[in-house]
Design an enzyme around this catalytic site. Sequence first.
Site, PDB file in Angstrom:
ATOM      1  N   CYS A 113      60.157 -78.814 -92.128  1.00  0.00           N
ATOM      2  CA  CYS A 113      58.712 -78.864 -91.849  1.00  0.00           C
ATOM      3  C   CYS A 113      58.014 -80.017 -92.569  1.00  0.00           C
ATOM      4  O   CYS A 113      56.965 -80.484 -92.131  1.00  0.00           O
ATOM      5  CB  CYS A 113      58.064 -77.539 -92.218  1.00  0.00           C
ATOM      6  SG  CYS A 113      58.713 -76.197 -91.226  1.00  0.00           S
ATOM      7  N   HIS A 276      50.634 -79.038 -91.678  1.00  0.00           N
ATOM      8  CA  HIS A 276      51.761 -78.668 -90.838  1.00  0.00           C
ATOM      9  C   HIS A 276      51.457 -77.299 -90.238  1.00  0.00           C
ATOM     10  O   HIS A 276      51.020 -76.389 -90.941  1.00  0.00           O
ATOM     11  CB  HIS A 276      53.047 -78.629 -91.663  1.00  0.00           C
ATOM     12  CG  HIS A 276      54.110 -77.807 -91.028  1.00  0.00           C
ATOM     13  ND1 HIS A 276      54.580 -78.085 -89.768  1.00  0.00           N
ATOM     14  CD2 HIS A 276      54.761 -76.695 -91.451  1.00  0.00           C
ATOM     15  CE1 HIS A 276      55.488 -77.171 -89.451  1.00  0.00           C
ATOM     16  NE2 HIS A 276      55.619 -76.320 -90.447  1.00  0.00           N
ATOM     17  N   ASN A 306      55.064 -73.371 -84.050  1.00  0.00           N
ATOM     18  CA  ASN A 306      55.448 -74.255 -85.153  1.00  0.00           C
ATOM     19  C   ASN A 306      56.516 -75.218 -84.627  1.00  0.00           C
ATOM     20  O   ASN A 306      57.625 -74.788 -84.322  1.00  0.00           O
ATOM     21  CB  ASN A 306      55.965 -73.389 -86.303  1.00  0.00           C
ATOM     22  CG  ASN A 306      56.464 -74.204 -87.484  1.00  0.00           C
ATOM     23  OD1 ASN A 306      56.716 -75.403 -87.367  1.00  0.00           O
ATOM     24  ND2 ASN A 306      56.617 -73.544 -88.620  1.00  0.00           N
TER      25      ASN A 306
HETATM   26  C1  LIG Z   1      56.933 -64.454 -90.422  1.00  0.00           C
HETATM   27  C2  LIG Z   1      55.594 -63.801 -90.675  1.00  0.00           C
HETATM   28  C3  LIG Z   1      54.665 -64.100 -89.519  1.00  0.00           C
HETATM   29  C4  LIG Z   1      55.800 -62.314 -90.760  1.00  0.00           C
HETATM   30  O1  LIG Z   1      54.602 -61.670 -91.035  1.00  0.00           O
HETATM   31  P1  LIG Z   1      54.510 -60.590 -92.192  1.00  0.00           P
HETATM   32  O2  LIG Z   1      53.169 -60.045 -92.150  1.00  0.00           O
HETATM   33  O3  LIG Z   1      54.957 -61.248 -93.452  1.00  0.00           O
HETATM   34  O4  LIG Z   1      55.535 -59.520 -91.679  1.00  0.00           O
HETATM   35  P2  LIG Z   1      56.894 -58.985 -92.324  1.00  0.00           P
HETATM   36  O5  LIG Z   1      57.939 -60.041 -92.257  1.00  0.00           O
HETATM   37  O6  LIG Z   1      56.572 -58.388 -93.638  1.00  0.00           O
HETATM   38  O7  LIG Z   1      57.221 -57.883 -91.260  1.00  0.00           O
HETATM   39  C5  LIG Z   1      56.348 -56.812 -90.996  1.00  0.00           C
HETATM   40  C6  LIG Z   1      56.928 -55.970 -89.904  1.00  0.00           C
HETATM   41  O8  LIG Z   1      56.852 -56.651 -88.661  1.00  0.00           O
HETATM   42  C7  LIG Z   1      58.124 -56.635 -88.015  1.00  0.00           C
HETATM   43  N1  LIG Z   1      58.259 -57.845 -87.209  1.00  0.00           N
HETATM   44  C8  LIG Z   1      58.805 -59.030 -87.550  1.00  0.00           C
HETATM   45  N2  LIG Z   1      58.727 -59.880 -86.537  1.00  0.00           N
HETATM   46  C9  LIG Z   1      58.124 -59.240 -85.516  1.00  0.00           C
HETATM   47  C10 LIG Z   1      57.767 -59.600 -84.211  1.00  0.00           C
HETATM   48  N3  LIG Z   1      57.999 -60.832 -83.708  1.00  0.00           N
HETATM   49  N4  LIG Z   1      57.152 -58.681 -83.435  1.00  0.00           N
HETATM   50  C11 LIG Z   1      56.898 -57.458 -83.896  1.00  0.00           C
HETATM   51  N5  LIG Z   1      57.228 -57.048 -85.131  1.00  0.00           N
HETATM   52  C12 LIG Z   1      57.829 -57.931 -85.940  1.00  0.00           C
HETATM   53  C13 LIG Z   1      59.100 -56.572 -89.135  1.00  0.00           C
HETATM   54  O9  LIG Z   1      60.329 -56.053 -88.683  1.00  0.00           O
HETATM   55  C14 LIG Z   1      58.407 -55.639 -90.094  1.00  0.00           C
HETATM   56  O10 LIG Z   1      58.607 -54.329 -89.662  1.00  0.00           O
HETATM   57  P3  LIG Z   1      58.812 -53.126 -90.727  1.00  0.00           P
HETATM   58  O11 LIG Z   1      57.538 -53.123 -91.524  1.00  0.00           O
HETATM   59  O12 LIG Z   1      58.980 -51.966 -89.850  1.00  0.00           O
HETATM   60  O13 LIG Z   1      60.011 -53.515 -91.541  1.00  0.00           O
HETATM   61  C15 LIG Z   1      54.964 -64.296 -91.974  1.00  0.00           C
HETATM   62  O14 LIG Z   1      55.665 -63.816 -93.070  1.00  0.00           O
HETATM   63  C16 LIG Z   1      54.896 -65.776 -92.060  1.00  0.00           C
HETATM   64  O15 LIG Z   1      54.269 -66.429 -91.252  1.00  0.00           O
HETATM   65  N6  LIG Z   1      55.516 -66.367 -93.056  1.00  0.00           N
HETATM   66  C17 LIG Z   1      55.571 -67.791 -93.204  1.00  0.00           C
HETATM   67  C18 LIG Z   1      56.581 -68.292 -92.275  1.00  0.00           C
HETATM   68  C19 LIG Z   1      56.455 -69.733 -92.018  1.00  0.00           C
HETATM   69  O16 LIG Z   1      55.437 -70.320 -92.136  1.00  0.00           O
HETATM   70  N7  LIG Z   1      57.564 -70.303 -91.627  1.00  0.00           N
HETATM   71  C20 LIG Z   1      57.628 -71.637 -91.274  1.00  0.00           C
HETATM   72  C21 LIG Z   1      58.052 -72.466 -92.387  1.00  0.00           C
HETATM   73  S1  LIG Z   1      56.975 -73.693 -92.744  1.00  0.00           S
END
Ligand SMILES: CC(C)(COP(=O)(O)OP(=O)(O)OC[C@H]1O[C@@H](n2cnc3c(N)ncnc32)[C@H](O)[C@@H]1OP(=O)(O)O)[C@@H](O)C(=O)NCCC(=O)NCCS
Length: 349
Positions: A113, A276, A306
């Site tokens: 990224c 980003h 992204n």
């Molecule tokens: C990935 C991201 C969106 C997840 O959101 P979050 O609020 O942290 O959610 P979690 O990972 O804690 O997951 C919460 C729940 O949603 C579920 N879940 C994950 N992806 C899902 C999807 N696409 N659809 C529905 N549910 C989903 C998980 O299984 C979890 O379920 P559980 O509580 O029953 O275990 C978030 O963490 C994020 O954006 N992180 C930064 C990632 C990023 O920027 N990456 C790029 C690198 S620069």
Amino acid sequence: MRSKIGGIGYYVPKNVYTNFDLMKMMDTTDEWIQERTGIIERRYAHTTEETTATMGVEAAKIAIKRAGITPHDIDFIVFATLSPDYYFPGCGVLVQRAMKMKEVGALDVRNQCSGFVYALSVADQFIRSGMYKNILVIGAEKHSFGLDFTTRGRNVSVIFGDGAGAVVLQPTDDPDRGILSTHLHSDGESAEILAMYNPGTHANYWVDTELATFKKDAKMGEYFMSHEMIDNCQNFPFMDGPAVFKKAVVKFPEVIMEALKTNNYSPSDIAMLIPHQANLRISQFVQQKLGLRDDQVYNNIQKYGNTTAASIPIALCEVYESGKIKEGDLVCLAAFGSGFTWASALLKW
Ligand SMILES: CC(C)(COP(=O)(O)OP(=O)(O)OC[C@H]1O[C@@H](n2cnc3c(N)ncnc32)[C@H](O)[C@@H]1OP(=O)(O)O)[C@@H](O)C(=O)NCCC(=O)NCCS
């Protein structure tokens, strides 16, 4: 001598995949995706007619034209991607071939990224030193080929999209234009938190997780990629989303402030911050932390997801095309991602 962006272009594939399209492939909802990431739709490249390098070429054609030069004038290529056409060689040489350029140097940057800002910084040093005059910098990704589109991979696959952006960097002696400074950082402590382990040569040297498991009794010739790895879905990216989120919201503001302080500016001086496009919530957090108005921050993750190394040049190009920035405006680019690596660039447009 400074470098300035002499031309800019972007290319996104035609195929639009909405959250509703993804709901047909995995257990997810439009509501979840929009609420957690801000993404409404993303583009996926044509399966056989578009690659990371060809999309880079399309963006490059526009950037080169806008710079008022031809591919023959390019004297160095820097290509940032995490989804290269080949494991090796890099995409830079494919661009050199496709655009019939001279036998110029071609460098691939592997900084995910942060890739575009790293690539820009590398190019900036070559211009400042006087070594090159027209450097093509590309960020491009064809993520759609490397994601797990089952429920198992939903936390990663819903986030990423395909596309490409490119700039031509050229020297300028105008004190009111160009790249003022770039700032690059890394912390490998969390290298495995956002990573694609296989194929690779790690053999579980660094970690032994379920996703990276290397069979110690594997035969020569099956170390790098085996049927078992594929059967166990170990060929997809892994991301601990919440851990990435926590680090990103600290490092984004830090590296933006570093760029501003180096040049004696404050957040209020920024005409446009282009973060980003990792997650809309991360951008909003950064905006709030720096006290920026809505019109000082650009987000397009809603449309493209992204696009990793491509996200900043795509966004910068949209900002330019829509007339949101004018000559002399202070523009800040900032990125954070896998590695972890993070980076910023401050420039006068
Ligand atoms: C990935 C991201 C969106 C997840 O959101 P979050 O609020 O942290 O959610 P979690 O990972 O804690 O997951 C919460 C729940 O949603 C579920 N879940 C994950 N992806 C899902 C999807 N696409 N659809 C529905 N549910 C989903 C998980 O299984 C979890 O379920 P559980 O509580 O029953 O275990 C978030 O963490 C994020 O954006 N992180 C930064 C990632 C990023 O920027 N990456 C790029 C690198 S620069």
